[in-house]
Write a protein that holds these residues in place. Sequence first.
Motif, PDB file in Angstrom:
ATOM      1  N   VAL A 174       0.848  -1.192   0.000  1.00 36.00           N
ATOM      2  CA  VAL A 174       0.000   0.000   0.000  1.00 36.00           C
ATOM      3  C   VAL A 174       0.887   1.246   0.000  1.00 36.00           C
ATOM      4  N   SER A 175       0.443   2.261  -0.731  1.00 36.10           N
ATOM      5  CA  SER A 175       1.179   3.524  -0.818  1.00 36.10           C
ATOM      6  C   SER A 175       0.457   4.571   0.015  1.00 36.10           C
ATOM      7  N   ILE A 176       1.171   5.157   0.972  1.00 35.88           N
ATOM      8  CA  ILE A 176       0.537   6.079   1.916  1.00 35.88           C
ATOM      9  C   ILE A 176       1.049   7.496   1.657  1.00 35.88           C
ATOM     10  N   MET A 228       4.707  -1.436   3.259  1.00 37.35           N
ATOM     11  CA  MET A 228       4.236  -0.068   3.375  1.00 37.35           C
ATOM     12  C   MET A 228       5.153   0.822   2.551  1.00 37.35           C
ATOM     13  N   LYS A 229       4.554   1.653   1.716  1.00 37.64           N
ATOM     14  CA  LYS A 229       5.344   2.676   1.014  1.00 37.64           C
ATOM     15  C   LYS A 229       4.888   4.021   1.522  1.00 37.64           C
ATOM     16  N   VAL A 230       5.833   4.830   1.979  1.00 43.05           N
ATOM     17  CA  VAL A 230       5.460   6.166   2.437  1.00 43.05           C
ATOM     18  C   VAL A 230       6.077   7.206   1.520  1.00 43.05           C
ATOM     19  N   LYS A 231       5.295   8.231   1.264  1.00 41.73           N
ATOM     20  CA  LYS A 231       5.789   9.338   0.446  1.00 41.73           C
ATOM     21  C   LYS A 231       6.677  10.222   1.311  1.00 41.73           C
ATOM     22  N   ILE A 232       7.786  10.677   0.750  1.00 44.91           N
ATOM     23  CA  ILE A 232       8.636  11.615   1.483  1.00 44.91           C
ATOM     24  C   ILE A 232       8.866  12.872   0.643  1.00 44.91           C
ATOM     25  N   ALA A 283      10.343   4.089   0.752  1.00 43.25           N
ATOM     26  CA  ALA A 283       9.969   5.496   0.651  1.00 43.25           C
ATOM     27  C   ALA A 283       9.972   5.916  -0.810  1.00 43.25           C
ATOM     28  N   ASP A 284       9.032   6.811  -1.161  1.00 45.35           N
ATOM     29  CA  ASP A 284       8.915   7.314  -2.539  1.00 45.35           C
ATOM     30  C   ASP A 284       9.014   8.832  -2.501  1.00 45.35           C
ATOM     31  N   ALA A 285      10.021   9.386  -3.202  1.00 42.03           N
ATOM     32  CA  ALA A 285      10.266  10.830  -3.150  1.00 42.03           C
ATOM     33  C   ALA A 285       9.649  11.581  -4.327  1.00 42.03           C
ATOM     34  N   ASN A 286       9.162  10.866  -5.335  1.00 38.82           N
ATOM     35  CA  ASN A 286       8.645  11.531  -6.540  1.00 38.82           C
ATOM     36  C   ASN A 286       9.551  12.681  -6.992  1.00 38.82           C
ATOM     37  N   SER A 287      10.850  12.409  -7.058  1.00 43.54           N
ATOM     38  CA  SER A 287      11.816  13.362  -7.641  1.00 43.54           C
ATOM     39  C   SER A 287      12.038  14.633  -6.820  1.00 43.54           C
ATOM     40  N   LEU A 306      13.516   3.010  -9.793  1.00 41.24           N
ATOM     41  CA  LEU A 306      13.088   4.110 -10.668  1.00 41.24           C
ATOM     42  C   LEU A 306      11.616   3.958 -11.056  1.00 41.24           C
ATOM     43  N   ASP A 307      10.913   5.091 -11.027  1.00 38.87           N
ATOM     44  CA  ASP A 307       9.509   5.175 -11.434  1.00 38.87           C
ATOM     45  C   ASP A 307       9.429   6.174 -12.595  1.00 38.87           C
ATOM     46  N   GLU A 308       9.373   7.472 -12.288  1.00 36.67           N
ATOM     47  CA  GLU A 308       9.196   8.511 -13.309  1.00 36.67           C
ATOM     48  C   GLU A 308      10.245   8.472 -14.424  1.00 36.67           C
ATOM     49  N   ILE A 357       7.207  -0.738 -12.726  1.00 39.85           N
ATOM     50  CA  ILE A 357       6.605  -0.673 -14.061  1.00 39.85           C
ATOM     51  C   ILE A 357       5.164  -0.199 -13.937  1.00 39.85           C
ATOM     52  N   LYS A 358       4.851   0.876 -14.656  1.00 37.53           N
ATOM     53  CA  LYS A 358       3.456   1.328 -14.761  1.00 37.53           C
ATOM     54  C   LYS A 358       3.074   1.234 -16.225  1.00 37.53           C
ATOM     55  N   ILE A 359       1.966   0.555 -16.480  1.00 37.70           N
ATOM     56  CA  ILE A 359       1.566   0.280 -17.862  1.00 37.70           C
ATOM     57  C   ILE A 359       1.392   1.589 -18.640  1.00 37.70           C
ATOM     58  N   MET A 411      -1.492   4.181 -10.160  1.00 35.78           N
ATOM     59  CA  MET A 411      -1.813   5.579 -10.489  1.00 35.78           C
ATOM     60  C   MET A 411      -3.213   5.898  -9.977  1.00 35.78           C
ATOM     61  N   LEU A 412      -3.515   5.366  -8.782  1.00 35.85           N
ATOM     62  CA  LEU A 412      -4.818   5.603  -8.172  1.00 35.85           C
ATOM     63  C   LEU A 412      -5.932   5.220  -9.151  1.00 35.85           C
ATOM     64  N   GLU A 413      -5.748   4.079  -9.792  1.00 34.10           N
ATOM     65  CA  GLU A 413      -6.667   3.653 -10.839  1.00 34.10           C
ATOM     66  C   GLU A 413      -8.050   3.288 -10.293  1.00 34.10           C
ATOM     67  N   HIS A 431      -9.992   0.675  -0.842  1.00 35.88           N
ATOM     68  CA  HIS A 431      -8.956   1.560  -0.314  1.00 35.88           C
ATOM     69  C   HIS A 431      -9.086   2.960  -0.933  1.00 35.88           C
ATOM     70  N   TYR A 432      -9.571   2.993  -2.158  1.00 41.03           N
ATOM     71  CA  TYR A 432      -9.645   4.259  -2.894  1.00 41.03           C
ATOM     72  C   TYR A 432     -11.068   4.816  -3.007  1.00 41.03           C
ATOM     73  N   TRP A 433     -12.053   3.914  -3.196  1.00 34.59           N
ATOM     74  CA  TRP A 433     -13.391   4.340  -3.643  1.00 34.59           C
ATOM     75  C   TRP A 433     -14.508   3.851  -2.736  1.00 34.59           C
TER      76      TRP A 433
HETATM   77  O1  OSB Z   1       4.763   7.747  -7.500  1.00 35.84           O
HETATM   78  O2  OSB Z   1       3.973   5.793  -7.402  1.00 35.84           O
HETATM   79  C1  OSB Z   1       3.796   7.016  -7.467  1.00 35.84           C
HETATM   80  C2  OSB Z   1       0.088   7.853  -7.131  1.00 35.84           C
HETATM   81  C3  OSB Z   1      -0.036   8.799  -8.116  1.00 35.84           C
HETATM   82  C4  OSB Z   1       1.061   9.148  -8.852  1.00 35.84           C
HETATM   83  C5  OSB Z   1       2.305   8.581  -8.594  1.00 35.84           C
HETATM   84  C6  OSB Z   1       2.444   7.614  -7.609  1.00 35.84           C
HETATM   85  C7  OSB Z   1       1.311   7.274  -6.848  1.00 35.84           C
HETATM   86  C8  OSB Z   1       1.341   6.331  -5.749  1.00 35.84           C
HETATM   87  C9  OSB Z   1       0.046   5.657  -5.365  1.00 35.84           C
HETATM   88  O3  OSB Z   1       2.319   6.100  -5.094  1.00 35.84           O
HETATM   89  C10 OSB Z   1      -0.115   4.347  -6.021  1.00 35.84           C
HETATM   90  C11 OSB Z   1      -1.524   3.819  -5.892  1.00 35.84           C
HETATM   91  O4  OSB Z   1      -1.943   3.492  -4.779  1.00 35.84           O
HETATM   92  O5  OSB Z   1      -2.209   3.725  -6.937  1.00 35.84           O
END
Ligand code: OSB
Length: 368
Positions: A135-137, A161-165, A188-192, A238-240, A262-264, A292-294, A322-324
């Motif tokens: 899960v991504s928090i 657990m993945k936490v955003k930083i 941890a995920d820093a999103n750049s 690596l993500d982005e 990998i994100k499709i 991507m919060l699909e 979890h989302y909806w």
């Molecule tokens: O960086 O992985 C990411 C959500 C939106 C955009 C980028 C990211 C994320 C997430 C959440 O980390 C992933 C999810 O629960 O769908």
Amino acid sequence: MKIQEISLRHLKMRMRSPFATSFGTMQDKEFLLLEAKSVNGHIGWGESVAFDTPWYTEETVKTNWHMLEDFIIPAVINRELEHPDQITCLLSSIRKNNMAKSALEGAVWDLYSKEKGISLTRALGGNKGKIEVGVSIGIQKTIDDLLQLIDRYTAKGYKRMKVKIKPGWDLEVIREIRKNFPEVPLMADANSAYTLNDTDLFKSLDEYGLMMIEQPLAANDFIDHAKLQKQITTPICLDESIHSYEDARIAIELKACQIINIKIGRVGGLTEARRIHNLCKDNKIPVWCGGMLEAGIGRAHNIALTTLSNFILPGDTAGSSHYWEKDIIYPEVVVENGYINVPDHPGIGYEPNRETIRQFTLNEKIFS
Ligand code: OSB
Ligand code: MG
């Protein structure tokens, strides 16, 4: 297989709780759904993962609508197709716009599997009956709030657990999590959000036993990721940075990462996602499926992809609830003890819920 008609819909769904990253907060999710009907009467579904603003990549819901309406759908509709792999070639005169392409390509994969009478999982060559889920928090108001969420998700059985930083919400947060949850699989995920000037911070994070640190530096910065990876023991994921097989090859050759998310949508579809998966497997780079919060359709595609053998690490494919409040598929995606059972019905294996889809649709256009 020949696509006779495509319905493109723009939906807006409210998330149960806002999701905050180093770039900002999302509460409402806007996205596109694509429904493709074949001459034989089968229907394939695809979801675009582009957001309403271009913070994650340059694509948005509106740019995706434009690309699909004016270029992508006209290139594919009424064309005889043998296999979804041909989409790459049909769309080769359209540069980038991976998420828009992926929405169409995903629908074609679903359609193809349904015409063959097999699951998308089988069509892709996957062979897992269930997949592991993390899960991504998002970033929280207080560390206490975050600790409570980790407590709740651990109790639910999520596998990591993945936490955003972000700067100002990093070292102390990880330290507190470790103090309270010494054993929890954590990343941890820093999103750049950082640069090489923050190398000392990443060195300090090494002592907390993170499974990985996701996308610490800029999206196009393979060289600095390689420099950082040399100086820290925590694996970089690596993500982005990864938009294609070529990007993955560069990252691996430069040793810019040890893991790939990998994100499709980011890589332009399931065919490219599988190529990257295979390349990583050959190079002993474990992969996992990002999220991507699909809504349900995109989630179903993620589940099928995750059944490929080198998806070794738990993905960001949490359950629908979890989302909806209400997802757009039935049954909804359910996580039990940290696992999702992979459906084996033809195609994506979940039925779209037309009533909820209608309820959330802002705009619709039919192409034939
Ligand atoms: O960086 O992985 C990411 C959500 C939106 C955009 C980028 C990211 C994320 C997430 C959440 O980390 C992933 C999810 O629960 O769908
Ligand atoms: Mg990420």
